[in-house]
Each structure stands twice: as structure tokens, then as C-alpha cells.
Design a protein around this motif. Structure first.
Motif, PDB file in Angstrom:
ATOM      1  N   GLU A  84      40.686  38.704  86.938  1.00 54.25           N
ATOM      2  CA  GLU A  84      41.019  39.920  86.200  1.00 54.25           C
ATOM      3  C   GLU A  84      40.328  40.010  84.839  1.00 54.25           C
ATOM      4  OE1 GLU A  84      45.249  40.447  86.286  1.00 54.25           O
ATOM      5  OE2 GLU A  84      45.271  40.461  88.478  1.00 54.25           O
ATOM      6  N   SER A  95      42.264  39.624  81.562  1.00 59.34           N
ATOM      7  CA  SER A  95      42.127  40.780  80.669  1.00 59.34           C
ATOM      8  C   SER A  95      41.107  40.591  79.561  1.00 59.34           C
ATOM      9  CB  SER A  95      43.470  41.202  80.075  1.00 59.34           C
ATOM     10  OG  SER A  95      44.363  41.548  81.119  1.00 59.34           O
ATOM     11  N   ASP A 142      43.201  35.138  77.074  1.00 60.05           N
ATOM     12  CA  ASP A 142      43.702  36.412  77.597  1.00 60.05           C
ATOM     13  C   ASP A 142      43.584  37.549  76.587  1.00 60.05           C
ATOM     14  OD1 ASP A 142      45.937  35.221  79.942  1.00 60.05           O
ATOM     15  OD2 ASP A 142      45.164  33.922  78.371  1.00 60.05           O
ATOM     16  N   GLY A 143      43.045  38.667  77.050  1.00 62.18           N
ATOM     17  CA  GLY A 143      42.987  39.885  76.251  1.00 62.18           C
ATOM     18  C   GLY A 143      41.925  39.921  75.179  1.00 62.18           C
TER      19      GLY A 143
END
Length: 172
Positions: A22, A40, A60-61
Motif C-alpha cells: 500500500e 501509505s 507509514d504516511g
């Protein structure tokens, strides 16, 4: 994983790197051996070049971008925390950029330096090797070296990447 060529620009991912399914990697991006890119995260090498060294964690992100004039280069053994924004900057080997921090155009973070959580390292700022930068805008502070902590964190993310590469499976 979402890995995209953009025109003739094709990302280069070392076979030992782990990019989560992802995460998104686009264009002029190179990711070194043992590095990890988590859910992400977006590495968008459209305006300019992005280089991630070996054994570096992009958590993440996180958003990594570059400018046409200034690539974003992250060295070996770095820990880039959750929700970080890097753009047109240079992060030297063994540095840590804490969660929710921003490092902008032409800024440099030296080897073993720490950018504290939620800090803003603005355009052209230099965080010298081994120093710490905290706050908005970031201010330099001295402190005990964190090189062992950063190296251990980088090692843990390499191991976590190997665990995910071997055993991650979607079940829905």
C-alpha cells in the motif's frame, strides 16, 4: 505495491528492499538494499530525483518529493518516522527524522543528527552532524549522541521488512 514508471523514468528497487503493497513509488526513485517503505508512504520522483540509501526506514504516511533543482537524498541507516514530509533536502547516514516532521528545500540533516517529532526544518537550514533540531521553526540543541539508538532502530526495521516480505498476506 504500487510502483509506477513516469514516461521513461522507472523506479529502481533493490531486490532486498521491502516496499509495502500500500505504499506508492513513482518515477525517478532509487531504494537501496534492506530499506523499507511502509503503508501509505508516497515517494514521488516526478519533478526530481529521490534516493533512499541502504537499511533506511521510510515509515507509514511519509511523503518524499523533490524539486527540479534539488533532489531528495536520504542516506544509509536512517530512520524516517511516521507522517514525515521530505522535499528537496539531504539526510545524511544514520540520521533520525521524528514523526510528523517536515524537512524542506536545500535543508541538510547531518550524520547521526536527530530532527525531533513535529519539527519544521525550513529551507536552507543545516542540522550539523550529531546535533538535534526541535520545534517550529526548528532550533538546534546539543545532546548526548543517539547513534546507537538510531542504528538499533534501523536494524529493527530491516528485520521487520524481512518478516513482512516473508509472511505478509492479505486475508480479506
Amino acid at each position: 505495491m504500487a510502483v509506477y514508471a513516469l514516461g521513461d523514468e522507472v523506479p529502481t528497487l533493490h531486490p532486498d528492499a521491502f516496499v509495502h503493497p500500500e505504499a506508492t513509488v513513482i518515477g525517478r526513485v532509487r531504494i537501496g538494499a534492506g530499506s523499507t517503505v511502509w503503508p501509505s508512504a508516497v515517494l514521488r520522483g516526478d519533478y526530481g530525483r529521490i534516493e533512499i540509501g541502504e537499511r533506511t526506514s521510510i515509515q507509514d504516511g511519509t511523503v518524499v518529493h523533490a524539486t527540479a533543482e534539488h533532489p531528495t537524498v536520504v542516506g544509509d541507516g536512517c530512520v524516517i518516522g511516521h507522517l514525515v514530509h521530505l522535499e528537496g533536502c539531504a539526510i545524511a547516514d544514520g540520521a533520525l527524522v521524528g514523526s510528523d516532521s517536515i524537512v524542506l528545500h536545500r535543508a541538510t540533516v547531518g550524520a547521526g543528527a536527530v530532527v525531533g517529532a513535529a519539527a519544521l526544518v525550513g529551507n536552507d537550514m543545516e542540522v550539523p552532524a550529531g546535533m538535534r533540531a526541535y520545534g517550529v521553526p526548528a532550533k538546534l540543541r546539543e545532546g548526548a549522541p543517539m547513534t546507537d539508538f538510531i542504528a538499533a532502530s534501523a536494524d529493527r526495521y530491516v528485520e521487520m521488512g524481512q518478516l513482512h516480505a516473508a509472511g505478509l498476506r492479505r486475508i480479506d
